[in-house]
Motif scaffolding. Structure first.
Motif, mmCIF file in Angstrom:
data_model
loop_
_atom_site.group_PDB
_atom_site.id
_atom_site.type_symbol
_atom_site.label_atom_id
_atom_site.label_comp_id
_atom_site.label_asym_id
_atom_site.label_seq_id
_atom_site.Cartn_x
_atom_site.Cartn_y
_atom_site.Cartn_z
ATOM 1 N N ARG A 286 0.825 -1.211 0.000
ATOM 2 C CA ARG A 286 0.000 0.000 0.000
ATOM 3 C C ARG A 286 0.855 1.254 0.000
ATOM 4 N NH1 ARG A 286 -5.128 1.260 0.573
ATOM 5 N NH2 ARG A 286 -5.640 -0.938 0.940
ATOM 6 N N LEU A 287 0.409 2.246 -0.767
ATOM 7 C CA LEU A 287 1.054 3.547 -0.776
ATOM 8 C C LEU A 287 0.129 4.569 -0.121
ATOM 9 C CD1 LEU A 287 3.165 5.131 -3.560
ATOM 10 C CD2 LEU A 287 1.449 6.512 -2.424
ATOM 11 N N VAL A 288 0.609 5.206 0.920
ATOM 12 C CA VAL A 288 -0.133 6.275 1.582
ATOM 13 C C VAL A 288 0.451 7.589 1.099
ATOM 14 C CG1 VAL A 288 -0.716 7.376 3.769
ATOM 15 C CG2 VAL A 288 -0.629 4.884 3.620
ATOM 16 N N GLN A 289 -0.363 8.371 0.419
ATOM 17 C CA GLN A 289 0.149 9.635 -0.093
ATOM 18 C C GLN A 289 -0.644 10.801 0.472
ATOM 19 O OE1 GLN A 289 -0.311 10.409 -4.241
ATOM 20 N NE2 GLN A 289 -2.163 9.196 -4.461
ATOM 21 N N GLY A 290 0.063 11.880 0.693
ATOM 22 C CA GLY A 290 -0.552 13.082 1.228
ATOM 23 C C GLY A 290 0.501 14.151 1.386
ATOM 24 N N ASP A 291 0.064 15.400 1.381
ATOM 25 C CA ASP A 291 1.004 16.508 1.479
ATOM 26 C C ASP A 291 1.742 16.515 2.808
ATOM 27 O OD1 ASP A 291 0.689 17.588 -0.984
ATOM 28 O OD2 ASP A 291 -0.831 19.035 -0.405
ATOM 29 N N LEU A 414 4.526 -1.026 3.274
ATOM 30 C CA LEU A 414 3.782 0.227 3.312
ATOM 31 C C LEU A 414 4.722 1.339 2.860
ATOM 32 C CD1 LEU A 414 1.180 1.757 4.166
ATOM 33 C CD2 LEU A 414 2.213 2.017 6.434
ATOM 34 N N VAL A 415 4.314 2.106 1.862
ATOM 35 C CA VAL A 415 5.128 3.191 1.321
ATOM 36 C C VAL A 415 4.442 4.514 1.628
ATOM 37 C CG1 VAL A 415 6.137 4.176 -0.777
ATOM 38 C CG2 VAL A 415 5.942 1.703 -0.538
ATOM 39 N N GLY A 431 0.697 0.281 -10.519
ATOM 40 C CA GLY A 431 -0.473 -0.565 -10.699
ATOM 41 C C GLY A 431 -0.529 -1.763 -9.775
ATOM 42 N N ASP A 432 0.606 -2.131 -9.155
ATOM 43 C CA ASP A 432 0.598 -3.272 -8.249
ATOM 44 C C ASP A 432 0.366 -2.852 -6.810
ATOM 45 O OD1 ASP A 432 2.985 -1.929 -8.067
ATOM 46 O OD2 ASP A 432 4.183 -3.730 -7.698
ATOM 47 N N MET A 433 0.055 -1.568 -6.581
ATOM 48 C CA MET A 433 -0.110 -1.065 -5.224
ATOM 49 C C MET A 433 -1.547 -0.631 -4.980
ATOM 50 S SD MET A 433 3.360 1.179 -4.692
ATOM 51 C CE MET A 433 3.506 0.745 -2.953
ATOM 52 N N ASP A 434 -1.955 -0.711 -3.694
ATOM 53 C CA ASP A 434 -3.213 -0.116 -3.263
ATOM 54 C C ASP A 434 -2.918 1.289 -2.752
ATOM 55 O OD1 ASP A 434 -4.841 -2.472 -3.687
ATOM 56 O OD2 ASP A 434 -3.816 -3.338 -1.959
ATOM 57 N N PHE A 435 -3.906 2.174 -2.840
ATOM 58 C CA PHE A 435 -3.680 3.578 -2.498
ATOM 59 C C PHE A 435 -4.565 4.037 -1.351
ATOM 60 C CE2 PHE A 435 -1.409 3.589 -6.341
ATOM 61 C CZ PHE A 435 -0.652 4.756 -6.397
ATOM 62 N N SER A 436 -3.964 4.822 -0.470
ATOM 63 C CA SER A 436 -4.719 5.566 0.541
ATOM 64 C C SER A 436 -4.286 7.018 0.423
ATOM 65 C CB SER A 436 -4.418 5.056 1.953
ATOM 66 O OG SER A 436 -4.896 3.747 2.134
#
Length: 678
Positions: A286-291, A414-415, A431-436
């Motif tokens: 999973r990739l957690v992205q945010g500012d 977790l990224v 494409g192989d990751m889930d996103f939050s």
């Protein structure tokens, strides 16, 4: 007959010498030759008239030779031969100048019709169109008739010409025997794709714009389909090999109650996603992205707490040692009161310190290991590694995940990223990751005030820097280049200026050519407050967290993309102090001003990433034919509708039981683009 897999020497006309030259272009097989597509096309479909020719355009014109004059020019002795010709068509005259081609004086006959193709300029005193050293042949000749249509122009190397490629590829197109289609027949019918044979014919020698479009659609689709196929296959294979990855459930309340703030809605949503992943038998990716400032670290800590509290070990990887130290300090403060042991593993440790840490990791007494990517190297042995978190690293690749599997039965990954990723890239490169996504920020964080100034008013930006530094805060000054040059502001020049402007404040310089240990020292001293002003290149984009830094000046901001500007801006505004970012624009173009205005109007990274992606859009098909190359995956990611089709089609396939022809194509794709990991 030829096969795509045959050696390039199988093509008629390619001997030992030409094969060596083609090796410089990474062309070793017939497939490589066929995939060496034109960089542009010359449009020989019709004649243009002299009255319609514009400066800088490329045209095919036909007319009669009215006058010619042989002379010499250049240098004191005038030794450069030049043939000046004037042609006339039904609407007027145009000039053709040939340099260093004295033989043409005899070959070109007055009052005879000729076809000329080349780039036009209109800068003479009489404003007549001028062609310099164009291609020329008699009108209606075999050469003229042969060249009707779109003519390819190839990327070449010394000793290999476009004419060579024309000849070799025409031969290959006639001699090729194609393998069975590797794209499933039902997909070809469903998406109305042309054959591989038609694709190659129309991309090298288009019969029409429509034929080119059809072939190009197939090429774009198969690249995106292959990329999705490889990405999803790797994910399916890793899940299959890993087995059950679930982590025992535990109550997060003891950790959450110790936080000095309440999680935002965005953080709570990301925590739910992660907890569901950890309960699943499928490995988390999973990739957690945010500012910056949205609270990604607190979200990651909930995962660390669950794993450590149930007896598992965690690795927390940062891009630099200074950031690893900062994370270790924070995690130790948060977790040690809860009985969770955190250790730091970096190259700066002494030999006895490193030996002790490695022993704790091996024996399982270290619950959370913080460091750089070195913590998953061969000499680091975990007793029960269940979770790996990477900070500010967009990818944790297939090979790294396989290396992790050798250390652990469960490669949960977790990224965390502060660089918002456009939706299109989420479906492809990631494409192989889930996103939050965490869009909300803690209430105490203030928006960064951003101002764009013309380079003639840059003194306003530096007045702000001086004010902030005198108030006890710290500042970044960013330049695009290391060395001094005519077009861009350099770190070297800025550093000299800054030392004069901000004395007695301590000013330091940072750039990519410095020794890694020296870079770490400078960043550490800036974080500690020993340095007040840091003049740097974009190496500060990630890997440094200084809450006391409240102002940044970015010189030549017009040279950077929006996403990179936003990432740089994120180095300030990391506390509840008001922060500022000044963008110095040296360009007179409206486009640059409009882009920078976007930065001034919003600090929403998600909006900026989409706008940045939109501004780098695909352009029209005909423009691509004239000037474009289709060799880079990045070009294909712009075709969102085709991407969506490819993604849907791959998701419907049984990835663990692929047809051998498809698997071979995947291997070839990996070999050509990444590395052979299947």
């Amino acid at each position: 007959m030829l096969k795509l897999s045959d050696d390039i020497a199988s093509v008629r006309g390619i001997g030992k010498k030409k094969k060596e030259l083609l090796g410089k272009l990474k062309i070793a097989t017939v497939r490589d030759l066929m995939d060496h597509f034109p960089v542009r096309y010359r449009d020989w479909r019709w004649n243009w008239f002299s009255k319609d020719l514009e400066d800088g355009g490329e045209y095919r014109v036909a007319g009669k030779l009215e006058r010619k004059r042989f002379s010499a020019y250049g240098g004191r002795n005038g030794k450069t031969p030049m043939l000046e010709c004037i042609f006339r068509d039904g609407y007027g005259q145009y000039k053709v100048w040939f340099y260093n081609m004295p033989f043409l004086d005899k070959n070109l006959r007055l009052n005879k019709g000729y076809v000329v193709f080349g780039r036009c300029r209109r800068r003479g005193w009489d404003d007549l169109p001028i062609f310099d050293n164009p291609e020329i042949c008699p009108e209606g000749s075999a050469k003229d008739l042969e060249r009707k249509g779109y003519l390819p122009v190839y990327g070449c190397t010394a000793g290999v010409t476009t004419n060579d490629f024309n000849r070799w590829i025409k031969y290959a197109l006639q001699a090729l025997e194609y393998d069975a289609e590797w794209i499933p027949e039902d997909v070809i019918r469903k998406r109305k794709l042309c054959t591989e044979k038609y694709k190659y014919e129309q991309l090298h020698f288009p019969e029409s714009l429509q034929g080119y479009r059809i072939a190009r659609s197939r090429y774009i689709y198969e690249k995106l389909f292959l990329y999705q196929l490889v990405t999803q296959w790797n994910r399916a294979q890793l899940c299959h090999e890993a087995g059950d990855s679930s982590v025992a459930e535990t109550d997060l309340t003891p950790f959450l109650e110790k936080l000095p703030f309440e999680l935002t809605e965005g953080q709570k949503s990301a925590v739910r996603d992660i907890q569901q992943d950890l309960s699943s038998s499928r490995p988390m990716n999973r990739l957690v992205q945010g500012d910056v400032g949205c609270g990604k670290t607190a979200v990651a800590e909930t995962a660390l707490y669950r794993v450590a509290a149930t007896g598992g070990q965690c690795a927390f990887m940062a891009p630099t040692e200074i950031l690893a130290r900062q994370h270790h300090e924070k995690l130790s403060k948060d977790f040690e009161p809860l009985g969770i042991r955190c250790v730091l593993l970096i190259s700066a440790l002494s030999a006895p310190e490193k030996k002790k840490v490695l022993q704790e990791i091996r024996e399982g007494t270290a619950d959370v290991v913080v460091g750089t990517h070195a913590i998953i190297q061969e000499n680091v042995i975990f007793q029960n590694l269940e979770l790996v978190i990477t900070d500010e690293q967009h990818r944790f690749g297939v090979n790294q995940r396989r290396l992790l599997m050798e250390k652990s039965r469960i490669p949960n990954v977790l990224v965390m990223s502060a660089t918002p990723i456009p939706r299109t890239l989420q479906a492809t490169v990631y494409g192989d990751m889930d996103f939050s996504m965490i869009r909300s920020r803690p209430a105490e964080r203030k928006s960064i005030i951003t101002r764009v100034v013309n380079h003639r008013l840059r003194s306003k930006a530096y007045a702000q820097v001086k004010k902030e530094v005198q108030g006890g805060n710290r500042a970044y000054i960013v330049a695009p280049a290391i060395d001094e040059g005519e077009e861009m502001v350099s770190v070297t020049a800025l550093y000299r200026e800054a030392k004069k402007w901000f004395s007695p404040a301590v000013v330091a310089v940072l750039h990519g050519r410095m020794d890694p240990s020296e870079k770490e020292r400078v960043m550490a001293e800036f974080a500690e407050g020993k340095i007040q002003v840091l003049v740097s290149t974009v190496v500060i984009e990630v890997g440094i967290d200084v809450p006391e830094a409240t102002v940044m000046v970015i010189e030549n901001a017009d040279r950077f993309g929006l996403a990179q500007l936003h990432q740089l801006r994120g180095r300030v505004g990391r506390s509840n102090r008001q922060s500022y970012c000044w963008l110095v624009n040296y360009s007179d173009s409206e486009g640059a001003a409009d882009r920078l205005q976007i930065m001034q109007e919003t600090d929403d990274g998600f909006l900026i990433s989409e706008e940045d992606y939109r501004l780098r859009g695909p352009g029209d098909v005909h423009g691509t034919m004239q000037h474009g190359s289709m060799s880079m995956l990045g070009e294909f990611l712009k075709y969102e509708h085709i991407l969506q089709y490819a993604k849907e089609d791959v998701e419907e396939m049984d990835l663990l039981h692929l047809d051998e022809n498809v698997r071979n194509k995947m291997k070839q794709y990996l070999w050509d683009n990444y590395e052979n990991t299947i």
